[in-house]
Enzyme design. Structure first.
Site, PDB file in Angstrom:
ATOM      1  N   ASP A   1       0.841  -1.207   0.000  1.00  0.00           N
ATOM      2  CA  ASP A   1       0.000   0.000   0.000  1.00  0.00           C
ATOM      3  C   ASP A   1       0.879   1.262   0.000  1.00  0.00           C
ATOM      4  O   ASP A   1       0.747   2.119   0.877  1.00  0.00           O
ATOM      5  CB  ASP A   1      -0.965  -0.014   1.201  1.00  0.00           C
ATOM      6  CG  ASP A   1      -1.918   1.187   1.179  1.00  0.00           C
ATOM      7  OD1 ASP A   1      -2.137   1.755   0.089  1.00  0.00           O
ATOM      8  OD2 ASP A   1      -2.427   1.558   2.263  1.00  0.00           O
TER       9      ASP A   1
ATOM     10  N   HIS B   1      -2.154   0.142  11.883  1.00  0.00           N
ATOM     11  CA  HIS B   1      -2.042  -1.266  11.499  1.00  0.00           C
ATOM     12  C   HIS B   1      -0.587  -1.634  11.236  1.00  0.00           C
ATOM     13  O   HIS B   1       0.267  -0.745  11.091  1.00  0.00           O
ATOM     14  CB  HIS B   1      -2.864  -1.537  10.237  1.00  0.00           C
ATOM     15  CG  HIS B   1      -2.738  -0.460   9.198  1.00  0.00           C
ATOM     16  ND1 HIS B   1      -3.686   0.521   9.023  1.00  0.00           N
ATOM     17  CD2 HIS B   1      -1.751  -0.161   8.314  1.00  0.00           C
ATOM     18  CE1 HIS B   1      -3.308   1.343   8.066  1.00  0.00           C
ATOM     19  NE2 HIS B   1      -2.121   0.955   7.618  1.00  0.00           N
TER      20      HIS B   1
ATOM     21  N   GLN C   1      -3.124  -5.402   5.733  1.00  0.00           N
ATOM     22  CA  GLN C   1      -2.871  -4.384   6.775  1.00  0.00           C
ATOM     23  C   GLN C   1      -3.759  -4.709   7.966  1.00  0.00           C
ATOM     24  O   GLN C   1      -4.966  -4.455   7.936  1.00  0.00           O
ATOM     25  CB  GLN C   1      -3.180  -2.979   6.235  1.00  0.00           C
ATOM     26  CG  GLN C   1      -2.183  -2.503   5.198  1.00  0.00           C
ATOM     27  CD  GLN C   1      -2.666  -1.285   4.424  1.00  0.00           C
ATOM     28  OE1 GLN C   1      -3.748  -1.315   3.836  1.00  0.00           O
ATOM     29  NE2 GLN C   1      -1.878  -0.230   4.387  1.00  0.00           N
TER      30      GLN C   1
ATOM     31  N   ARG D   1       4.058  12.373  10.903  1.00  0.00           N
ATOM     32  CA  ARG D   1       2.678  12.346  10.402  1.00  0.00           C
ATOM     33  C   ARG D   1       2.009  11.092  10.951  1.00  0.00           C
ATOM     34  O   ARG D   1       2.468   9.976  10.691  1.00  0.00           O
ATOM     35  CB  ARG D   1       2.686  12.317   8.878  1.00  0.00           C
ATOM     36  CG  ARG D   1       1.322  12.117   8.231  1.00  0.00           C
ATOM     37  CD  ARG D   1       1.516  11.987   6.728  1.00  0.00           C
ATOM     38  NE  ARG D   1       0.291  11.859   5.965  1.00  0.00           N
ATOM     39  CZ  ARG D   1      -0.313  10.695   5.704  1.00  0.00           C
ATOM     40  NH1 ARG D   1       0.160   9.571   6.186  1.00  0.00           N
ATOM     41  NH2 ARG D   1      -1.385  10.670   4.942  1.00  0.00           N
TER      42      ARG D   1
ATOM     43  N   ASP E   1      -0.462   8.600  10.676  1.00  0.00           N
ATOM     44  CA  ASP E   1      -1.283   8.118   9.571  1.00  0.00           C
ATOM     45  C   ASP E   1      -2.637   7.601  10.078  1.00  0.00           C
ATOM     46  O   ASP E   1      -2.703   6.934  11.116  1.00  0.00           O
ATOM     47  CB  ASP E   1      -0.509   6.984   8.876  1.00  0.00           C
ATOM     48  CG  ASP E   1      -1.249   6.422   7.693  1.00  0.00           C
ATOM     49  OD1 ASP E   1      -1.514   7.184   6.758  1.00  0.00           O
ATOM     50  OD2 ASP E   1      -1.573   5.215   7.713  1.00  0.00           O
TER      51      ASP E   1
ATOM     52  N   GLU F   1      -3.164  12.936  10.257  1.00  0.00           N
ATOM     53  CA  GLU F   1      -3.835  12.721   8.968  1.00  0.00           C
ATOM     54  C   GLU F   1      -5.309  12.415   9.248  1.00  0.00           C
ATOM     55  O   GLU F   1      -5.670  11.289   9.567  1.00  0.00           O
ATOM     56  CB  GLU F   1      -3.202  11.554   8.201  1.00  0.00           C
ATOM     57  CG  GLU F   1      -3.699  11.530   6.761  1.00  0.00           C
ATOM     58  CD  GLU F   1      -4.132  10.172   6.233  1.00  0.00           C
ATOM     59  OE1 GLU F   1      -4.616  10.112   5.092  1.00  0.00           O
ATOM     60  OE2 GLU F   1      -4.021   9.170   6.957  1.00  0.00           O
TER      61      GLU F   1
ATOM     62  N   HIS G   1      -0.440  12.323  -2.257  1.00  0.00           N
ATOM     63  CA  HIS G   1      -0.229  10.998  -2.858  1.00  0.00           C
ATOM     64  C   HIS G   1      -1.531  10.213  -2.936  1.00  0.00           C
ATOM     65  O   HIS G   1      -1.598   9.185  -3.586  1.00  0.00           O
ATOM     66  CB  HIS G   1       0.800  10.226  -2.037  1.00  0.00           C
ATOM     67  CG  HIS G   1       0.273   9.875  -0.672  1.00  0.00           C
ATOM     68  ND1 HIS G   1      -0.083  10.846   0.245  1.00  0.00           N
ATOM     69  CD2 HIS G   1      -0.005   8.691  -0.088  1.00  0.00           C
ATOM     70  CE1 HIS G   1      -0.551  10.259   1.337  1.00  0.00           C
ATOM     71  NE2 HIS G   1      -0.505   8.955   1.170  1.00  0.00           N
ATOM     72  N   ASP G   2      -2.560  10.673  -2.193  1.00  0.00           N
ATOM     73  CA  ASP G   2      -3.838   9.965  -2.185  1.00  0.00           C
ATOM     74  C   ASP G   2      -4.803  10.591  -3.188  1.00  0.00           C
ATOM     75  O   ASP G   2      -4.550  11.669  -3.736  1.00  0.00           O
ATOM     76  CB  ASP G   2      -4.446  10.005  -0.779  1.00  0.00           C
ATOM     77  CG  ASP G   2      -3.814   8.954   0.131  1.00  0.00           C
ATOM     78  OD1 ASP G   2      -3.368   7.906  -0.381  1.00  0.00           O
ATOM     79  OD2 ASP G   2      -3.755   9.185   1.356  1.00  0.00           O
TER      80      ASP G   2
ATOM     81  N   ARG H   1      -4.127   5.455  -7.636  1.00  0.00           N
ATOM     82  CA  ARG H   1      -3.372   6.540  -6.987  1.00  0.00           C
ATOM     83  C   ARG H   1      -1.949   6.626  -7.528  1.00  0.00           C
ATOM     84  O   ARG H   1      -1.294   7.659  -7.455  1.00  0.00           O
ATOM     85  CB  ARG H   1      -3.328   6.332  -5.469  1.00  0.00           C
ATOM     86  CG  ARG H   1      -4.663   6.580  -4.789  1.00  0.00           C
ATOM     87  CD  ARG H   1      -4.597   6.292  -3.315  1.00  0.00           C
ATOM     88  NE  ARG H   1      -4.269   4.902  -3.036  1.00  0.00           N
ATOM     89  CZ  ARG H   1      -4.097   4.400  -1.817  1.00  0.00           C
ATOM     90  NH1 ARG H   1      -4.224   5.182  -0.765  1.00  0.00           N
ATOM     91  NH2 ARG H   1      -3.810   3.121  -1.629  1.00  0.00           N
TER      92      ARG H   1
END
Ligand code: GLC
Length: 649
Positions: free
Chosen positions: A152, A195, A263, A293, A295, A337, A404-405, A529
């Site tokens: 991912d 995760h 994940q 960051r 996540d 995030e 990036h998303d 993505r």
């Protein structure tokens, strides 16, 4: 470094060694210069003392486990001891100047290490380029160990203390952070705490049936409990990874997997998980990170019969992380995030007395920006900016045009409905527009997680492609190219004018377009993505000084914008910010004021020349881009043009 700051650093050095800060510095005896003094821990003790009660209170509230709390404190001390002296000095400086990141001098760039420069050492050799971009904060996208093909984009971590072999080693990372610090560049990394990868050693042991490790995840031996969760928990990847659980044939169990099946969600009800993850967090902070960051933070606490998002315990955990970092590594900022609607995002700042994250993404503004591009109507964007502008000045947002998303169309549909726009057809319109299907659109990009039953989808594309650079280049259409470049720069100018820290995605500074090669890679093909995560094109970057090229126009345009932003105090985070009615649906007008300095920004979101019917008669104004004097009264603005009008002093 000036004499004064050298002296201050020396004083701080002594402070770390247990001296009183005001003590006069005695000239050192010959031969004693470099002898390290033993760490007495006065600084640590003071910080702990101030925060211990609250931390203990929160910990006990969640875990009721005094010995695990004691273990946490012991380890905090251990990580403090292990922290490099240079970093500790940085901490002390930042403790004294807590608003260091709230000025107008930070510009971020996010980059994948391999795409940008091959490996970590490569990034170090490219720091001159980073500086030329005037970037002084780099977000290194996930680089920790992750299984190939089941990663991912690196967000499935199999070892929090190991760098992916192809990228280098922890030593390379430390060398990079030290080199960055010498140049005044801050370094950010992801801490993927919701995760682990199924290849993490905990997951492997859990899969083999070790109860101690199974309790670190959510394991169920039949579908009963998972089906209860499924009733209330929404899906993150409804098409690419439907459902929130994965059946493990070999283990005979279901495991919770909110994201991809590989994940595995960690169970933060287990204090061992919290403690160990905090040790990983501190370990990474000690490698020289300035920003961490967090996540997917809203997801980290799960309860049946809830959405498993933003639960109160999440805030307890984030608050504890903030306290822990303030004790061990206060120079490190937490970036949350939280990709949610504004009411859900803002609580992650915490309160003035009990702050949580230092910075959050301005995600709704980002999505609303693209809505404005497609509709050429600034009404919703104005409302969104007004909401953000009404928040306390201490809240620092990360502003961006894309990351990036994917871009999720999380807009304020209640407001849109009042203007006759319904959610489903509107999302359809936006997706059609950005795929280049509607008239007047030059955008290129792809849908993300398109659900053929509901018609729902998100969107992927680079800024330049969404502005038309890709189409114009392909069709060799210089008229469309001109418009695309203007739109790209106008959007950046508007983004730079928002309160907070602007962040570019690497490649956007030279107008890089979509990369379709991911379709040939079976590990990436299903995830669109990757279309906007292409490798940096260094051949194109060579053209950045040539103003006759697309790359040069965009690169130099951004450089100019950034120079202005840094030179003008009205751009500091704490300035007053507001929007102004222009009586022209396609033109946005923003105002900023700080300590006697005022700037008015005008941004034309349309492909036609427009007039902003504003009437600012409080003085004379000069356009900071062209140096021309412009009266902010009925201002004509060319298609996709913008002005930064500064009131003369
Ligand atoms: C975050 C990342 C995203 C990733 C997800 C799961 O949302 O930005 O790229 O897929 O977390 O870790």
């Amino acid at each position: 470094m000036g004499k004064g700051s050298k002296r201050r650093r020396l004083q701080k050095k002594k402070m770390l060694q247990g001296y009183h800060i005001k003590e006069e510095i005695q000239p050192q005896q010959k031969g004693q210069q470099n002898k390290p003094k033993p760490e007495t821990g006065e600084v640590f003790r003071k910080r702990l003392e101030q925060r211990h009660d609250e931390l203990r209170w929160l910990y006990m509230e969640l875990y009721e486990n005094g010995s695990m709390f004691a273990e946490l404190c012991d380890n905090m001390w251990r990580f403090y001891l292990e922290r490099e002296e240079e970093l500790k000095l940085r901490d002390l400086e930042r403790e004294e100047n807590r608003s260091w990141y709230k000025q107008n001098d930070l510009l971020g760039m996010m980059l994948y290490i391999d795409n940008f420069a091959g490996d970590i050492k490569g990034v170090e050799t490219r720091l001159d380029y980073i500086e030329q971009c005037q970037v002084n904060y780099i977000h290194l996208m996930p680089f920790l160990d992750t299984p190939k093909g089941r990663s991912d984009g690196g967000y499935a971590v199999s070892d929090f203390r190991k760098v992916q072999e192809k990228l280098g080693t922890m030593e390379d990372l430390e060398s990079l952070t030290a080199a960055c610090h010498k140049r005044g560049i801050n370094v950010c990394m992801d801490f993927v705490m919701n995760h682990t990868s199924e290849e993490h050693e905990w997951a492997k042991k859990a899969r083999r049936g070790d109860g101690e490790y199974m309790s670190r995840y959510f394991f169920f031996d039949d579908a009963c409990e998972p089906s209860i969760y499924e009733k209330t928990v929404p899906q993150v990847f409804p098409i690419t990874a439907p459902g929130n659980f994965t059946w493990l044939e070999d283990a005979g169990h279901f495991v919770m997997t909110s994201f991809y099946p590989y994940q595995w969600d960690l169970n933060y009800k287990n204090p061992r998980v919290f403690n160990e993850m905090m040790y990983n967090f501190l370990y990474l902070a000690n490698r020289g990170m300035d920003i961490i960051r967090i996540d997917a933070v809203p997801y980290i606490w799960k309860e049946k019969n809830t959405s498993c998002r933003n639960l109160p315990q999440v805030h307890t955990i984030v608050r504890m992380m903030r306290i822990i970092s303030e004790i061990v590594c206060p120079g490190v900022l937490l970036l949350g995030e939280v990709v949610m609607e504004p009411e859900k995002v803002v609580p992650y700042f915490g309160t003035v007395e009990k702050p949580e994250c230092h910075m959050l993404y301005n995600v709704t503004t980002m999505a609303t920006t693209w809505h404005t591009v497609a509709t050429r109507n600034v009404t919703l964007l104005r409302r969104q900016l007004d909401t953000i502008n009404s928040l306390p000045r201490d809240y620092v947002f990360l502003n961006y045009l894309r990351c990036h998303d994917d871009i999720g169309w999380g807009l304020d549909y209640d407001s849109l409905r009042r203007e006759g726009m319904e959610e489903r057809p509107h999302k359809q319109y936006l997706n059609d527009y950005f795929q280049g299907y509607t008239e007047g659109s030059n955008s290129r990009g792809e849908l993300y997680n398109f659900d053929s039953i509901t018609g729902d989808a998100r969107f992927c594309g680079t800024t330049a492609s969404m502005c038309g650079v890709e189409k114009a280049g392909f069709e060799r259409d210089s008229y469309v190219m001109e418009r695309a470049i203007r739109q790209d720069l106008m959007l950046h100018a508007y983004m730079f004018m928002q309160s907070g820290i602007p962040v570019l995605y690497s490649g956007d500074e030279i107008g890089q377009v979509n990369d379709y090669t991911y379709k040939q890679d079976p590990n990436k093909a299903a995830d669109s993505r990757y279309i906007h995560r292409g490798a940096m094109n260094w051949d194109l970057a060579k053209k950045r000084e040539d103003f006759d090229t697309v790359e040069g126009r965009i690169f130099q345009g951004l450089r100019k914008l950034e120079r202005i932003r840094r030179a003008e105090r009205a751009f500091v985070c704490q300035a007053d910010a507001w929007t102004i009615e222009t009586w022209e649906p396609a033109v946005l007008c923003m105002g900023r004021y700080f300590e006697g300095e005022k700037i008015i920004g005008l941004f034309n979101f349309s492909e036609f020349d427009k007039t902003a019917w504003i009437n600012e008669t409080d003085g004379e104004y000069i356009d900071l881009m062209s140096g021309e004097e412009i009266k902010p009264v009925g201002v004509g603005i060319p298609a996709y043009g913008f002005y930064y009008l500064k009131k003369k002093g």
